[in-house]
Design a protein around this motif. Structure first.
Motif, PDB file in Angstrom:
ATOM      1  N   TRP A 169       0.891  -1.523  -0.271  1.00 45.53           N
ATOM      2  CA  TRP A 169      -0.402  -0.378  -0.015  1.00 45.53           C
ATOM      3  C   TRP A 169       1.230   1.263   0.171  1.00 45.53           C
ATOM      4  O   TRP A 169       0.530   2.231  -0.071  1.00 45.53           O
ATOM      5  N   LEU A 170       2.146   1.463   0.094  1.00 47.58           N
ATOM      6  CA  LEU A 170       3.176   2.211   0.239  1.00 47.58           C
ATOM      7  C   LEU A 170       3.034   3.044  -1.411  1.00 47.58           C
ATOM      8  O   LEU A 170       2.996   4.156  -1.603  1.00 47.58           O
ATOM      9  N   ASP A 171       2.937   1.943  -1.995  1.00 51.38           N
ATOM     10  CA  ASP A 171       2.572   3.095  -3.837  1.00 51.38           C
ATOM     11  C   ASP A 171       1.144   4.367  -3.634  1.00 51.38           C
ATOM     12  O   ASP A 171       1.497   4.860  -4.285  1.00 51.38           O
ATOM     13  N   VAL A 172       0.216   3.753  -3.156  1.00 50.40           N
ATOM     14  CA  VAL A 172      -0.638   3.762  -2.939  1.00 50.40           C
ATOM     15  C   VAL A 172      -0.594   5.201  -2.331  1.00 50.40           C
ATOM     16  O   VAL A 172      -1.158   6.177  -2.849  1.00 50.40           O
ATOM     17  N   VAL A 173      -0.297   5.236  -0.928  1.00 49.26           N
ATOM     18  CA  VAL A 173       0.187   6.229  -0.619  1.00 49.26           C
ATOM     19  C   VAL A 173       0.854   7.399  -0.974  1.00 49.26           C
ATOM     20  O   VAL A 173       0.564   8.483  -1.169  1.00 49.26           O
ATOM     21  N   LEU A 174       1.795   7.252  -1.752  1.00 47.78           N
ATOM     22  CA  LEU A 174       2.783   8.107  -2.338  1.00 47.78           C
ATOM     23  C   LEU A 174       1.648   8.049  -3.348  1.00 47.78           C
ATOM     24  O   LEU A 174       2.685   9.426  -4.343  1.00 47.78           O
ATOM     25  N   ALA A 175       0.867   7.685  -4.038  1.00 48.25           N
ATOM     26  CA  ALA A 175       0.955   8.278  -5.461  1.00 48.25           C
ATOM     27  C   ALA A 175      -0.404   9.255  -5.304  1.00 48.25           C
ATOM     28  O   ALA A 175      -0.428  10.527  -6.466  1.00 48.25           O
ATOM     29  N   ILE A 176      -0.953   9.857  -4.259  1.00 48.04           N
ATOM     30  CA  ILE A 176      -1.441  11.013  -3.783  1.00 48.04           C
ATOM     31  C   ILE A 176      -0.654  12.325  -4.153  1.00 48.04           C
ATOM     32  O   ILE A 176      -1.366  12.892  -4.816  1.00 48.04           O
ATOM     33  N   PRO A 177       0.236  12.674  -3.739  1.00 48.39           N
ATOM     34  CA  PRO A 177       1.386  13.825  -3.380  1.00 48.39           C
ATOM     35  C   PRO A 177       1.822  13.444  -5.213  1.00 48.39           C
ATOM     36  O   PRO A 177       1.738  14.897  -5.391  1.00 48.39           O
ATOM     37  N   VAL A 178       2.098  12.966  -5.941  1.00 46.48           N
ATOM     38  CA  VAL A 178       2.830  12.472  -7.100  1.00 46.48           C
ATOM     39  C   VAL A 178       2.200  13.127  -8.189  1.00 46.48           C
ATOM     40  O   VAL A 178       1.834  14.270  -9.422  1.00 46.48           O
ATOM     41  N   ALA A 179       0.044  12.655  -7.699  1.00 46.34           N
ATOM     42  CA  ALA A 179      -0.161  13.348  -8.675  1.00 46.34           C
ATOM     43  C   ALA A 179      -1.044  14.577  -8.991  1.00 46.34           C
ATOM     44  O   ALA A 179      -1.125  15.083  -9.398  1.00 46.34           O
ATOM     45  N   LEU A 180      -0.926  15.025  -7.573  1.00 43.33           N
ATOM     46  CA  LEU A 180      -0.658  17.126  -6.223  1.00 43.33           C
ATOM     47  C   LEU A 180       0.115  17.716  -7.925  1.00 43.33           C
ATOM     48  O   LEU A 180      -0.237  18.485  -8.228  1.00 43.33           O
ATOM     49  N   ALA A 181       1.391  16.644  -7.310  1.00 46.54           N
ATOM     50  CA  ALA A 181       2.569  17.729  -7.762  1.00 46.54           C
ATOM     51  C   ALA A 181       2.104  18.162  -9.595  1.00 46.54           C
ATOM     52  O   ALA A 181       2.731  18.844 -10.398  1.00 46.54           O
ATOM     53  N   VAL A 182       1.846  16.468 -10.125  1.00 46.04           N
ATOM     54  CA  VAL A 182       1.309  17.002 -11.974  1.00 46.04           C
ATOM     55  C   VAL A 182       0.040  17.559 -12.455  1.00 46.04           C
ATOM     56  O   VAL A 182       0.593  18.546 -13.447  1.00 46.04           O
ATOM     57  N   LEU A 183      -0.281  17.456 -11.674  1.00 47.37           N
ATOM     58  CA  LEU A 183      -1.880  19.237 -11.668  1.00 47.37           C
ATOM     59  C   LEU A 183      -1.000  20.037 -11.575  1.00 47.37           C
ATOM     60  O   LEU A 183      -1.557  21.056 -12.677  1.00 47.37           O
ATOM     61  N   TRP A 184      -0.436  20.418 -10.602  1.00 53.27           N
ATOM     62  CA  TRP A 184       0.074  21.613 -10.470  1.00 53.27           C
ATOM     63  C   TRP A 184       1.253  22.113 -11.944  1.00 53.27           C
ATOM     64  O   TRP A 184       1.147  23.327 -11.648  1.00 53.27           O
ATOM     65  N   SER A 185       1.667  21.264 -12.082  1.00 52.67           N
ATOM     66  CA  SER A 185       3.366  21.305 -13.072  1.00 52.67           C
ATOM     67  C   SER A 185       2.083  21.337 -14.726  1.00 52.67           C
ATOM     68  O   SER A 185       1.886  22.401 -14.661  1.00 52.67           O
ATOM     69  N   GLY A 186       0.912  21.206 -14.529  1.00 53.72           N
ATOM     70  CA  GLY A 186      -0.366  21.485 -15.526  1.00 53.72           C
ATOM     71  C   GLY A 186      -0.947  22.886 -15.663  1.00 53.72           C
ATOM     72  O   GLY A 186      -0.804  23.500 -16.760  1.00 53.72           O
ATOM     73  N   TRP A 187      -1.522  22.694 -14.536  1.00 57.67           N
ATOM     74  CA  TRP A 187      -2.027  24.027 -14.121  1.00 57.67           C
ATOM     75  C   TRP A 187      -0.841  25.485 -14.429  1.00 57.67           C
ATOM     76  O   TRP A 187      -0.885  26.323 -15.079  1.00 57.67           O
ATOM     77  N   ALA A 188       0.778  25.530 -14.199  1.00 56.32           N
ATOM     78  CA  ALA A 188       1.686  26.159 -14.074  1.00 56.32           C
ATOM     79  C   ALA A 188       1.689  26.744 -15.504  1.00 56.32           C
ATOM     80  O   ALA A 188       2.345  28.314 -16.151  1.00 56.32           O
ATOM     81  N   VAL A 189       1.810  24.813 -15.818  1.00 58.14           N
ATOM     82  CA  VAL A 189       1.905  26.085 -17.863  1.00 58.14           C
ATOM     83  C   VAL A 189       0.817  26.055 -18.730  1.00 58.14           C
ATOM     84  O   VAL A 189       1.130  27.503 -19.560  1.00 58.14           O
ATOM     85  N   VAL A 190       0.042  26.054 -17.858  1.00 61.80           N
ATOM     86  CA  VAL A 190      -1.626  27.199 -18.398  1.00 61.80           C
ATOM     87  C   VAL A 190      -1.779  28.299 -18.735  1.00 61.80           C
ATOM     88  O   VAL A 190      -1.463  29.139 -19.368  1.00 61.80           O
ATOM     89  N   ARG A 191      -0.771  28.493 -16.517  1.00 59.82           N
ATOM     90  CA  ARG A 191      -1.127  29.973 -16.374  1.00 59.82           C
ATOM     91  C   ARG A 191      -0.342  31.060 -16.753  1.00 59.82           C
ATOM     92  O   ARG A 191      -0.658  32.040 -17.546  1.00 59.82           O
ATOM     93  N   GLY A 192       0.696  29.770 -17.855  1.00 64.19           N
ATOM     94  CA  GLY A 192       2.307  30.904 -17.439  1.00 64.19           C
ATOM     95  C   GLY A 192       1.455  31.031 -19.762  1.00 64.19           C
ATOM     96  O   GLY A 192       2.398  32.111 -20.075  1.00 64.19           O
ATOM     97  N   ASN A 193       1.029  30.974 -20.146  1.00 58.85           N
ATOM     98  CA  ASN A 193       0.509  30.819 -21.476  1.00 58.85           C
ATOM     99  C   ASN A 193      -0.752  31.480 -22.393  1.00 58.85           C
ATOM    100  O   ASN A 193      -0.808  31.943 -22.740  1.00 58.85           O
ATOM    101  N   LEU A 194      -2.053  31.169 -20.763  1.00 59.96           N
ATOM    102  CA  LEU A 194      -2.916  32.154 -21.300  1.00 59.96           C
ATOM    103  C   LEU A 194      -2.596  33.521 -21.675  1.00 59.96           C
ATOM    104  O   LEU A 194      -3.632  33.935 -22.803  1.00 59.96           O
ATOM    105  N   PRO A 195      -2.493  33.926 -20.871  1.00 57.63           N
ATOM    106  CA  PRO A 195      -1.934  35.862 -20.986  1.00 57.63           C
ATOM    107  C   PRO A 195      -1.535  36.010 -22.874  1.00 57.63           C
ATOM    108  O   PRO A 195      -1.402  37.303 -23.465  1.00 57.63           O
ATOM    109  N   TRP A 196      -0.831  35.325 -23.101  1.00 57.10           N
ATOM    110  CA  TRP A 196       0.500  35.123 -24.546  1.00 57.10           C
ATOM    111  C   TRP A 196      -1.277  34.843 -25.558  1.00 57.10           C
ATOM    112  O   TRP A 196      -1.410  35.662 -26.466  1.00 57.10           O
TER     113      TRP A 196
END
Length: 305
Positions: free
Chosen positions: A190-217
């Motif tokens: 179950w350690l894989d499951v516990v670690l998967a949640i923060p990893v998924a949140l980090a990936v989502l945050w990276s995606g939001w950072a890309v969107v935020r950086g390009n929408l103004p342009w």
């Protein structure tokens, strides 16, 4: 009196070749990382490592997409695209954000599978496999740092977005390594499951950072504060007033500026020299700039000295 500076095609080609060279290099490294992860995943039977390999495959696809985007974003302005093709690059960066969403799904999917069908016994982790994962992590860190520095140096949103995704890959790989070490030492699946949640949140945050950086342009937000342009224009001798200032684009790559100008000179030729000096100062401070400057009679002044 509209005035404009033709785009520097030589500088554009230097930029394009630099970005393409970096994309080809990172494509080769990402393919190598993907192959290593897939090999380790198949060897150990780890679903998390196989999912991480799929994520690395999206990195490679992003590099390919970047090369395609560069083909469409660098040609000079033409009849159909009088303002150039640079926004194709921003569209490509948003495509990378979409790939980050896919990568997030690939992180969550094996975690859910482990909850439904515990597979800790099927994972055969060993020190050699962990060493290969550490090697993969080192390659990812090198690619991310190198690509981000290159993106900032070249003012490339595409490279910066791709580097952001690679940093997301680092977090995923760290989570996979931690989970693999935990399973190897304790057998707790179950350690894989516990670690998967923060990893998924980090990936989502990276995606939001890309969107935020390009929408103004993409939505033509102000590239330069109007007050800065007004101050610069008013510093030129002979300028009485500068108003109705707008700008769009990307500083360092290409910015389009529009303004209304009032001068204290009485002839067109002298006003033209003043507009040319304003354009020169804009390019000196902000890089490539195309300016459209409308000279008005003095009675239209809004901020006269």
């Amino acid at each position: 009196m509209p005035t404009s500076a033709p785009p520097d095609s030589a500088a554009t080609e230097v930029y394009a070749s630099g970005v393409r060279r970096i994309l080809w290099l990172t494509l080769g490294l990402n393919l190598a990382v993907c192959a290593l992860k897939a090999g380790v995943g198949a060897w150990t039977g780890s679903l998390a490592i196989m999912a991480d390999a799929v994520h690395s495959l999206t990195d490679s696809l992003n590099n390919v997409m970047g090369l395609v985007v560069m083909r469409w974003s660098t040609p000079p302005p033409d009849r159909e695209h009088p303002y150039g093709h640079l926004k194709f690059e921003a569209v490509g960066a948003l495509g990378i954000a979409a790939m980050l969403g896919i990568a997030c799904f690939e992180v969550v999917k094996p975690a859910v599978m482990r909850l439904i069908e515990p597979a800790s016994g099927a994972v055969e982790m060993n020190p050699t496999a962990l060493a290969l994962l550490v090697l993969v992590l080192a390659i990812n860190i090198f690619v991310a740092i190198y690509e981000r520095r290159a993106g900032r140096r070249l003012h490339s949103k595409l490279l910066e977005a791709d580097a952001t995704q690679t940093f997301g890959d680092i977090w995923i790989t760290l989570g996979v390594i931690a989970g693999s070490v935990g399973i190897w030492l304790t057998g707790w699946w179950w350690l894989d499951v516990v670690l998967a949640i923060p990893v998924a949140l980090a990936v989502l945050w990276s995606g939001w950072a890309v969107v935020r950086g390009n929408l103004p342009w993409l939505v033509d937000a102000n590239a330069i504060a109007p007050e800065e342009i007004q101050q610069l224009a008013m510093s030129v001798p002979g300028v009485v007033d500068c108003h109705a200032v707008h700008s769009r684009g990307l500083i360092g790559r290409q910015v389009f500026v529009e303004m209304h100008l009032i001068t204290a000179v009485g002839d067109v030729e002298s006003s033209h020299r003043i507009t040319e000096e304003i354009e020169r100062l804009l390019r000196q401070q902000y890089g490539p700039v195309q300016a459209t400057i409308h000279v008005e009679p003095e009675r239209y002044a809004e901020h006269a000295n």
